[in-house]
Design an enzyme around this catalytic site. Sequence first.
Site, mmCIF file in Angstrom:
data_model
loop_
_atom_site.group_PDB
_atom_site.id
_atom_site.type_symbol
_atom_site.label_atom_id
_atom_site.label_comp_id
_atom_site.label_asym_id
_atom_site.label_seq_id
_atom_site.Cartn_x
_atom_site.Cartn_y
_atom_site.Cartn_z
ATOM 1 N N TYR A 205 16.472 1.785 1.372
ATOM 2 C CA TYR A 205 15.495 1.859 2.464
ATOM 3 C C TYR A 205 14.092 2.219 1.995
ATOM 4 C CZ TYR A 205 17.518 6.621 2.280
ATOM 5 O OH TYR A 205 18.027 7.823 1.869
ATOM 6 N N LYS A 206 13.936 2.546 0.714
ATOM 7 C CA LYS A 206 12.601 2.910 0.222
ATOM 8 C C LYS A 206 11.909 1.652 -0.319
ATOM 9 C CE LYS A 206 14.180 7.552 -1.046
ATOM 10 N NZ LYS A 206 13.430 8.379 -0.097
HETATM 11 C C1 LIG Z 1 16.975 11.104 -4.830
HETATM 12 C C2 LIG Z 1 17.664 11.063 -3.491
HETATM 13 N N1 LIG Z 1 19.004 11.234 -3.448
HETATM 14 C C3 LIG Z 1 19.658 11.220 -2.266
HETATM 15 C C4 LIG Z 1 19.000 11.030 -1.066
HETATM 16 C C5 LIG Z 1 19.812 11.058 0.198
HETATM 17 O O1 LIG Z 1 20.133 9.799 0.606
HETATM 18 P P1 LIG Z 1 20.951 9.478 1.940
HETATM 19 O O2 LIG Z 1 20.323 10.249 3.049
HETATM 20 O O3 LIG Z 1 20.764 8.008 2.119
HETATM 21 O O4 LIG Z 1 22.361 9.852 1.713
HETATM 22 C C6 LIG Z 1 17.596 10.820 -1.085
HETATM 23 C C7 LIG Z 1 16.781 10.560 0.133
HETATM 24 O O5 LIG Z 1 17.020 10.843 1.218
HETATM 25 C C8 LIG Z 1 16.935 10.857 -2.325
HETATM 26 O O6 LIG Z 1 15.610 10.704 -2.387
HETATM 27 N N1 LIG Z 2 16.282 9.471 4.110
HETATM 28 C C1 LIG Z 2 15.332 9.975 4.943
HETATM 29 C C2 LIG Z 2 15.571 10.128 6.318
HETATM 30 O O1 LIG Z 2 16.811 9.799 6.766
HETATM 31 C C3 LIG Z 2 14.576 10.624 7.164
HETATM 32 C C4 LIG Z 2 13.330 10.948 6.630
HETATM 33 C C5 LIG Z 2 13.073 10.818 5.282
HETATM 34 C C6 LIG Z 2 14.098 10.371 4.455
HETATM 35 C C7 LIG Z 2 13.914 10.293 3.014
HETATM 36 O O2 LIG Z 2 14.157 9.267 2.466
HETATM 37 C C8 LIG Z 2 13.572 11.478 2.288
HETATM 38 C C9 LIG Z 2 13.397 11.077 0.870
HETATM 39 N N2 LIG Z 2 14.598 10.986 0.115
HETATM 40 C C10 LIG Z 2 12.338 11.805 0.133
HETATM 41 O O3 LIG Z 2 11.964 11.314 -0.902
HETATM 42 O O4 LIG Z 2 11.836 12.810 0.579
#
Ligand SMILES: Cc1ncc(COP(=O)(O)O)c(C=O)c1O
Ligand SMILES: Nc1c(O)cccc1C(=O)C[C@H](N)C(=O)O
Length: 393
Positions: A205-206
């Site tokens: 999603y990024k």
């Molecule tokens: C490095 C990293 N790992 C894990 C996550 C968590 O991912 P998710 O919420 O998709 O499980 C994020 C961002 O949210 C992240 O930036």
């Molecule tokens: N995964 C996210 C979400 O569900 C809501 C808001 C932000 C995020 C993010 O991706 C945070 C992210 N991993 C970060 O780099 O801070």
Amino acid sequence: MIPKRDAFLLPEGQAYLDGNSLGPLPAAAPARMEEVMRSEWGEMAVTGWNRAGWMALPETLGNRIAPLIGAGPGEVIVGETLSIRLWQALAAALQLTDRKVVLTDSGNFPSDLYMAEGLLQQLGQGHELRVVAPEEVAGALTEEVGVLMLTEVDYRIGRRHDMAALTAAAHDTGALALWDLAHSAGAVDVDLRGCGADFAVGCTYKYLNGGPGAPAFLWAAPRHHGALHNALPGWLGHAAPFDFELEHRPAPGIRGMRVGTPSILAMAALDAAMDAWEGVDMAEIRAASLRLSERFIAGVEAACPDLTLASPRDPGQRGSQVSFRHPESYAICQALIARGVVGDFRAPDLVRFGITPLYIDEAEIDRAIAALAEVMQGRLWDDSAYATRAAVT
Ligand SMILES: Cc1ncc(COP(=O)(O)O)c(C=O)c1O
Ligand SMILES: Nc1c(O)cccc1C(=O)C[C@H](N)C(=O)O
């Protein structure tokens, strides 16, 4: 500029520098979603699993992501969330070693630490999650370490670990290397095979622009495919799910890491997002990212002496984001958003900007510099309207 800007429906009137949190809407996605909903779900209903190829999407999407991270076909599986994928990859790595220490760093994203701690507790075999400062990782690779688990690019300041060197150092001491590519896939020129990494996970999603909550991915080096342990052995990781056997028999290769029913609508959006990556060379993206980042840093430092660069100054040690420190970063970020420049805030004092050359160029960078200069020189963050923190930052 890499000519892909038209592949996105960017927010009207904005310089969008937050693709490191959530990528923008791919122009092809709404029509693709509509088509999948109406022609596939609507017309085919349950037969869509066969007729529309839904069941194979975790593999077909994995094959589309693979070239962007230096992986080969049949090595990447898409689905679940990144936190879940991290759990699976770490559990699979731990199955390949008798050692009890998982080494990580304090710059890692908290969810990775929480998931690892949860898994190690669950295993109940005396494992330890050892967290050291990012600069101390190489020196902490002792012979106790079974798995080196790192996020390549730090989410707060964009520090980039040397994946090749640390993977080699881990292997030299007999450890496996597991990489989180959340801030790398589509951002930097990752070469998983070239680095000899063991496992990798990431989100879509990024920088890949798959949409909010888009499914994650997991990669395992082909040398591990013969003995891949799936700690979450749902039925779709079974060799023959529709035989409904009572015992789990893993599917061969990366397919054995599947868990449950794929989220088809989310995967349709991701598939549309991957169209924008067709023909894109990650080396070109990396070069453009560094060029734009250097321009941004130079411009901000010249105009805003009160902002301190938090990201590494050495471009080789930076991912594709630039962060600055200031005690009023939250309000600064809100003041910028009010002026059409979207970055984000990370506690306690960081303002972050994602550099995404697929759809931004010098014009957005210069606009962001000008807006930051206006906010900083006019102390516009003092406006109380910018002070109240939202639940999601
Ligand atoms: C490095 C990293 N790992 C894990 C996550 C968590 O991912 P998710 O919420 O998709 O499980 C994020 C961002 O949210 C992240 O930036
Ligand atoms: N995964 C996210 C979400 O569900 C809501 C808001 C932000 C995020 C993010 O991706 C945070 C992210 N991993 C970060 O780099 O801070």
